[in-house]
Design a protein around this motif. Structure first.
Motif, PDB file in Angstrom:
ATOM      1  N   SER A 281      42.667  42.276  35.820  1.00 50.39           N
ATOM      2  CA  SER A 281      43.277  41.669  34.642  1.00 50.39           C
ATOM      3  C   SER A 281      42.668  40.283  34.441  1.00 50.39           C
ATOM      4  N   LYS A 282      42.798  39.773  33.239  1.00 46.66           N
ATOM      5  CA  LYS A 282      42.280  38.432  32.971  1.00 46.66           C
ATOM      6  C   LYS A 282      43.057  37.381  33.760  1.00 46.66           C
ATOM      7  N   TYR A 283      44.309  37.686  34.084  1.00 49.26           N
ATOM      8  CA  TYR A 283      45.058  36.801  34.966  1.00 49.26           C
ATOM      9  C   TYR A 283      44.358  36.684  36.315  1.00 49.26           C
ATOM     10  N   ALA A 284      43.837  37.804  36.810  1.00 50.18           N
ATOM     11  CA  ALA A 284      43.140  37.799  38.097  1.00 50.18           C
ATOM     12  C   ALA A 284      41.882  36.937  38.035  1.00 50.18           C
ATOM     13  N   TYR A 285      41.213  36.936  36.888  1.00 50.56           N
ATOM     14  CA  TYR A 285      40.024  36.104  36.742  1.00 50.56           C
ATOM     15  C   TYR A 285      40.396  34.622  36.749  1.00 50.56           C
ATOM     16  N   LEU A 286      41.557  34.286  36.194  1.00 53.61           N
ATOM     17  CA  LEU A 286      42.020  32.905  36.255  1.00 53.61           C
ATOM     18  C   LEU A 286      42.250  32.495  37.715  1.00 53.61           C
ATOM     19  N   ASP A 287      42.844  33.407  38.493  1.00 50.14           N
ATOM     20  CA  ASP A 287      43.063  33.126  39.917  1.00 50.14           C
ATOM     21  C   ASP A 287      41.735  32.932  40.636  1.00 50.14           C
ATOM     22  N   PHE A 288      40.751  33.768  40.279  1.00 48.23           N
ATOM     23  CA  PHE A 288      39.436  33.647  40.918  1.00 48.23           C
ATOM     24  C   PHE A 288      38.799  32.302  40.584  1.00 48.23           C
ATOM     25  N   MET A 289      38.867  31.891  39.323  1.00 44.62           N
ATOM     26  CA  MET A 289      38.262  30.615  38.918  1.00 44.62           C
ATOM     27  C   MET A 289      38.919  29.442  39.647  1.00 44.62           C
ATOM     28  N   ARG A 290      40.233  29.528  39.800  1.00 43.71           N
ATOM     29  CA  ARG A 290      40.944  28.463  40.504  1.00 43.71           C
ATOM     30  C   ARG A 290      40.541  28.435  41.985  1.00 43.71           C
ATOM     31  N   GLU A 291      40.426  29.617  42.587  1.00 44.11           N
ATOM     32  CA  GLU A 291      40.034  29.704  43.993  1.00 44.11           C
ATOM     33  C   GLU A 291      38.588  29.255  44.194  1.00 44.11           C
ATOM     34  N   HIS A 292      37.697  29.686  43.304  1.00 39.45           N
ATOM     35  CA  HIS A 292      36.285  29.312  43.407  1.00 39.45           C
ATOM     36  C   HIS A 292      36.119  27.805  43.272  1.00 39.45           C
ATOM     37  N   THR A 293      36.872  27.207  42.358  1.00 43.18           N
ATOM     38  CA  THR A 293      36.830  25.754  42.174  1.00 43.18           C
ATOM     39  C   THR A 293      37.263  25.035  43.448  1.00 43.18           C
ATOM     40  N   ALA A 294      38.374  25.479  44.026  1.00 36.58           N
ATOM     41  CA  ALA A 294      38.885  24.858  45.253  1.00 36.58           C
ATOM     42  C   ALA A 294      37.891  25.010  46.399  1.00 36.58           C
ATOM     43  N   HIS A 295      37.233  26.154  46.464  1.00 38.17           N
ATOM     44  CA  HIS A 295      36.267  26.433  47.534  1.00 38.17           C
ATOM     45  C   HIS A 295      35.123  25.418  47.532  1.00 38.17           C
ATOM     46  N   HIS A 296      34.505  25.229  46.378  1.00 38.29           N
ATOM     47  CA  HIS A 296      33.349  24.320  46.315  1.00 38.29           C
ATOM     48  C   HIS A 296      33.768  22.849  46.336  1.00 38.29           C
ATOM     49  N   ARG A 297      34.905  22.549  45.757  1.00 38.90           N
ATOM     50  CA  ARG A 297      35.388  21.169  45.816  1.00 38.90           C
ATOM     51  C   ARG A 297      35.687  20.774  47.259  1.00 38.90           C
ATOM     52  N   ALA A 298      36.233  21.712  48.025  1.00 36.16           N
ATOM     53  CA  ALA A 298      36.542  21.432  49.435  1.00 36.16           C
ATOM     54  C   ALA A 298      35.271  21.117  50.223  1.00 36.16           C
ATOM     55  N   GLN A 299      34.179  21.788  49.892  1.00 37.18           N
ATOM     56  CA  GLN A 299      32.917  21.485  50.571  1.00 37.18           C
ATOM     57  C   GLN A 299      32.474  20.052  50.294  1.00 37.18           C
ATOM     58  N   THR A 300      32.682  19.618  49.065  1.00 36.42           N
ATOM     59  CA  THR A 300      32.242  18.260  48.730  1.00 36.42           C
ATOM     60  C   THR A 300      33.118  17.191  49.390  1.00 36.42           C
ATOM     61  N   LEU A 301      34.346  17.541  49.750  1.00 31.29           N
ATOM     62  CA  LEU A 301      35.183  16.602  50.498  1.00 31.29           C
ATOM     63  C   LEU A 301      34.557  16.307  51.859  1.00 31.29           C
ATOM     64  N   VAL A 302      33.950  17.349  52.441  1.00 30.30           N
ATOM     65  CA  VAL A 302      33.242  17.157  53.710  1.00 30.30           C
ATOM     66  C   VAL A 302      32.031  16.254  53.504  1.00 30.30           C
ATOM     67  N   TYR A 303      31.334  16.437  52.385  1.00 28.57           N
ATOM     68  CA  TYR A 303      30.188  15.585  52.066  1.00 28.57           C
ATOM     69  C   TYR A 303      30.622  14.118  52.016  1.00 28.57           C
ATOM     70  N   LEU A 304      31.782  13.872  51.391  1.00 28.04           N
ATOM     71  CA  LEU A 304      32.288  12.499  51.328  1.00 28.04           C
ATOM     72  C   LEU A 304      32.574  11.966  52.726  1.00 28.04           C
ATOM     73  N   ARG A 305      33.226  12.750  53.545  1.00 31.41           N
ATOM     74  CA  ARG A 305      33.566  12.323  54.900  1.00 31.41           C
ATOM     75  C   ARG A 305      32.316  12.003  55.714  1.00 31.41           C
ATOM     76  N   LEU A 306      31.281  12.824  55.542  1.00 29.20           N
ATOM     77  CA  LEU A 306      30.043  12.598  56.282  1.00 29.20           C
ATOM     78  C   LEU A 306      29.351  11.306  55.856  1.00 29.20           C
ATOM     79  N   ASN A 307      29.709  10.815  54.688  1.00 30.47           N
ATOM     80  CA  ASN A 307      29.196   9.529  54.211  1.00 30.47           C
ATOM     81  C   ASN A 307      30.217   8.401  54.415  1.00 30.47           C
ATOM     82  N   ARG A 308      31.220   8.694  55.232  1.00 36.59           N
ATOM     83  CA  ARG A 308      32.272   7.723  55.569  1.00 36.59           C
ATOM     84  C   ARG A 308      33.028   7.233  54.341  1.00 36.59           C
ATOM     85  N   ILE A 309      33.238   8.170  53.422  1.00 41.26           N
ATOM     86  CA  ILE A 309      34.008   7.888  52.209  1.00 41.26           C
ATOM     87  C   ILE A 309      35.312   8.669  52.286  1.00 41.26           C
TER      88      ILE A 309
END
Length: 214
Positions: free
Chosen positions: A175-203
């Motif tokens: 369903s298109k609702y499921a695609y909304l869930d996927f987009m939200r999950e995919h966004t969180a997945h890649h954003r979480a990786q960048t949080l590690v990037y910030l930490r590695l730069n002591r930010i």
């Protein structure tokens, strides 16, 4: 000797009687518990049906929070570090490329699965250009806004429509609702990786945002 045999028989009968009582009690308790679960399941099903109309409203509310938080993460990294990645491996994205990918998926899914537009193949250098801080922030902001605009114009029935996930091997229908869930999950997945990037730069990353779900 007879007294011993009688006592043994009595003990055996008593043990069997106790065992039978325990079995009957367990059966009765399990049955009652099963009935209770059935009632609970019915209750939650009714609640779910009553609140189905709020799914769109809840998504839009959490999506706005996700957008705000994502832009805060982008702001947290200095422009001079936008080409940073933790290891020098081609398959690992830079900080900027993570967000270019994130926004690109949002725009692609918004077009293909929510608006029923034919897929448009991105140029081969899609994640290698337009990577300055201002370009990335503008692109990500526009990507979130495109999804928001589409969802606002859709009814509950529109969002229940199913579309084939053409990129998966067995091509399932979601369903298109499921695609909304996927987009939200995919966004969180890649954003979480960048949080590690910030930490590695002591930010220190921005504080986590909380979602206003009813």
């Amino acid at each position: 000797m007879k007294n011993v045999i009688v006592k043994l028989r009595f003990s055996t009968a008593l043990i069997l009687l106790i065992g039978l009582s325990i079995m009957m009690y367990s059966f009765t308790t399990a049955k009652e518990k099963g009935n209770s679960n059935t009632k609970e399941n019915c209750y939650f099903t009714e609640v779910s049906e009553k609140k189905s109309s709020e799914r769109k409203e809840n998504f839009l509310a959490t999506w706005q929070v996700s957008k705000t938080y994502t832009l805060q993460v982008i702001d947290a990294m200095p422009s001079s570090k936008f080409n940073y990645k933790p290891v020098k491996v081609d398959s690992v994205r830079t900080f900027a490329q993570q967000f270019k990918h994130l926004g690109g998926i949002l725009q692609g899914m918004n077009s293909i699965f929510l608006n029923d537009q034919p897929p448009i193949a991105p140029p081969s250098d899609f994640e290698k250009t337009g990577l300055t801080k201002s370009e990335i922030k503008e692109f990500v902001n526009a990507s979130f806004d495109a999804v928001t605009k589409t969802v606002k114009g859709m009814s509950d029935n529109d969002l229940k429509e199913k579309r084939t996930m053409i990129f998966m091997p067995n091509k399932p229908d979601y369903s298109k609702y499921a695609y909304l869930d996927f987009m939200r999950e995919h966004t969180a997945h890649h954003r979480a990786q960048t949080l590690v990037y910030l930490r590695l730069n002591r930010i220190t990353p921005p504080a986590q945002q909380y979602f206003p779900i009813k």
